[in-house]
Design an enzyme around this catalytic site. Structure first.
Site, PDB file in Angstrom:
ATOM      1  N   LYS A 116       0.861  -1.189   0.000  1.00 58.29           N
ATOM      2  CA  LYS A 116       0.000   0.000   0.000  1.00 58.29           C
ATOM      3  C   LYS A 116       0.884   1.221   0.000  1.00 58.29           C
ATOM      4  O   LYS A 116       2.015   1.179   0.488  1.00 58.29           O
ATOM      5  CB  LYS A 116      -0.878   0.017   1.259  1.00 58.29           C
TER       6      LYS A 116
HETATM    7  N1  GLU Z   1      -7.337   0.029  -3.010  1.00 58.44           N
HETATM    8  C1  GLU Z   1      -8.079  -1.151  -3.270  1.00 58.44           C
HETATM    9  C2  GLU Z   1      -8.099  -2.039  -2.042  1.00 58.44           C
HETATM   10  O1  GLU Z   1      -7.933  -1.583  -0.936  1.00 58.44           O
HETATM   11  C3  GLU Z   1      -7.622  -1.854  -4.536  1.00 58.44           C
HETATM   12  C4  GLU Z   1      -6.214  -2.346  -4.546  1.00 58.44           C
HETATM   13  C5  GLU Z   1      -5.744  -2.899  -5.875  1.00 58.44           C
HETATM   14  O2  GLU Z   1      -6.537  -2.967  -6.813  1.00 58.44           O
HETATM   15  O3  GLU Z   1      -4.562  -3.246  -5.946  1.00 58.44           O
HETATM   16  O4  GLU Z   1      -8.353  -3.197  -2.119  1.00 58.44           O
END
Ligand code: GLU
Length: 426
Positions: A116
């Site tokens: 993240k």
């Molecule tokens: N931000 C989204 C999540 O928390 C998508 C993450 C992604 O597609 O890599 O799952």
């Protein structure tokens, strides 16, 4: 600027989000009788990167924001997870979110680890040009550590397909070749996947409807309240409505609305496209955020930020089913209360996995250079989500555990198996 941003963060967020996340992990680790060494490994992030993002305001003034990328685990594949632009972004929050991505990818069986990223900033105060400069600098700082086989970012709170396009372009310029597979959630024109924009909201509805069937709750008789009207909340609302459910409550940062007769979801979507927020929406009674969360409804979908359910709010929740569209909306104390009250919770790592699942499809399509029709994407999405939701349910039933503990159990087991097969390189 940084100090001002810190001051805007609500105080409840000062309590470690990662600490709460670990509490959920430990419950499942106990059930799995996971040994101490493996627990230690899995409760430490592989890599945390913090850097400065100097950029120029349109006024000519220079500012410096802080950027983060946490690559939590690589056992099952490249790190995967979004980038968040928000005033409340901290290393603790990004680490928790990367931790959750690890289990989310594992629970739906995607060949990814967890990651993240984030920038502590308030996009509402930034022009499009300023956002582009911040994004390009953010991407440039990460050139060595991201890539289709290293770490694949995506959208998260306040980041859009346009932000992904700037990220992809910056990375591609640095490595001197077109690299669509370095990020997902891109616009269709440059390697995005059909169905990606709605995917998280679609996943929320797929999981909710399956659980509702399990509980004997018919869609035409069900009332739904949704907190948050961003990329997750708005499409969940639309899809619930399309399936015949009555959406009685919606909200965004500007306020919450309740309408016993049912909110005109399409009207609310038009309103936000026109004005940016729900401010001034006339389709329901104006209520507080807490009133929305504790309003009479069958299904409650938190689709905003972490730590929404404190023990106090949880004790007043009236819904029968909670579907976590957001990451980490429930504190462990609130989770205990939901359990006592018999409220079924579909945990975040399952309920909002639709987004990353279609991100996986996008990454696969980019690598093949062959793009699927939307119906194919949606069909595969449903298959990935339902097969794993049912696997979790089976674990929950056989181990007398909640769906959350069952989801962590399945995910941890998959990550542990991959780690042991690869061996710990010491
Ligand atoms: N931000 C989204 C999540 O928390 C998508 C993450 C992604 O597609 O890599 O799952």
């Amino acid at each position: 600027m940084t100090t001002a941003l810190r001051e805007t963060a609500p105080s409840v967020r000062d309590v470690s989000v990662f600490g709460d996340a670990i509490a959920y992990f430990n419950e499942a680790a106990d059930l799995l009788e996971l040994d101490g060494g493996m627990r230690r490994i899995l409760t430490h992030p592989s890599r945390q990167i913090i850097f400065s993002i100097p950029f120029q305001r349109d006024s000519g003034e220079f500012e410096v924001y802080t950027g983060y990328r946490v690559q939590y685990n690589f056992a099952r594949g490249p790190a995967k997870g979004g980038i968040r632009y928000h005033p409340g972004v901290t290393l603790d929050e990004v680490t928790a979110l990367a931790f959750w991505m690890t289990w989310k990818c594992a629970v739906v069986d995607l060949p990814f680890g967890g990651g993240k990223g984030g920038v502590t900033c308030d996009p509402a105060t930034l022009s499009s040009n300023e956002l582009e400069r911040i994004t390009r600098r953010y991407a440039a700082e990460l050139v060595e550590v991201v890539g289709p086989d290293k770490d694949v970012p995506a959208p998260d709170v306040n980041t859009t397909p346009q932000v992904m396009a700037w990220f992809m372009d910056t990375y591609s310029m640095h490595v001197r070749q077109n690299m669509p597979g370095v990020v997902t959630g891109k616009p269709l024109e440059i390697g995005g996947s059909r169905g990606r924009v709605e995917a998280t909201g679609r996943g929320v509805t797929i999981c909710a409807l399956d659980e509702m069937a399990e509980m004997g709750l018919r869609p035409e008789e069900a009332t739904i309240a949704i907190q948050g009207f961003g990329n997750v909340g708005r499409y969940a609302a639309k899809l619930f409505k399309d399936r015949g459910c009555k959406v009685v409550g919606i909200s965004d940062v500007t306020g919450a609305y309740y309408n016993e007769q049912g909110i005109n979801v399409y009207g609310a979507m038009e309103h936000t496209s026109k004005f940016g927020t729900l401010e001034g929406f006339k389709g329901g009674d104006r209520i507080t955020n807490t009133e929305l969360l504790t309003s009479p409804c069958d299904v409650l979908v938190p689709a905003a930020l972490e730590k929404v359910f404190t023990a106090e709010i949880a004790s007043k929740v009236q819904a029968k089913l909670l579907v976590e569209g957001a990451n980490g909306p429930t504190t462990p104390e609130a989770d205990r209360i939901f359990r006592e009250k018999g409220i079924v919770v579909i945990p975040d790592i399952m309920a909002n996995a639709g987004g990353v699942t279609v991100s996986y499809f996008e990454w696969a399509q980019d690598r093949m250079g062959y793009f699927w029709k939307e119906a194919e994407v949606n069909e595969k999405l449903e298959d990935f989500l339902l097969s794993n939701l049912r696997a979790i349910r089976a674990i929950a039933n056989s181990r007398h555990a909640t769906l959350r503990t069952a989801a962590y159990t399945l995910a941890i087991d998959r990550v542990v198996k991959a780690s042991l097969l690869r061996g710990i390189y010491a």
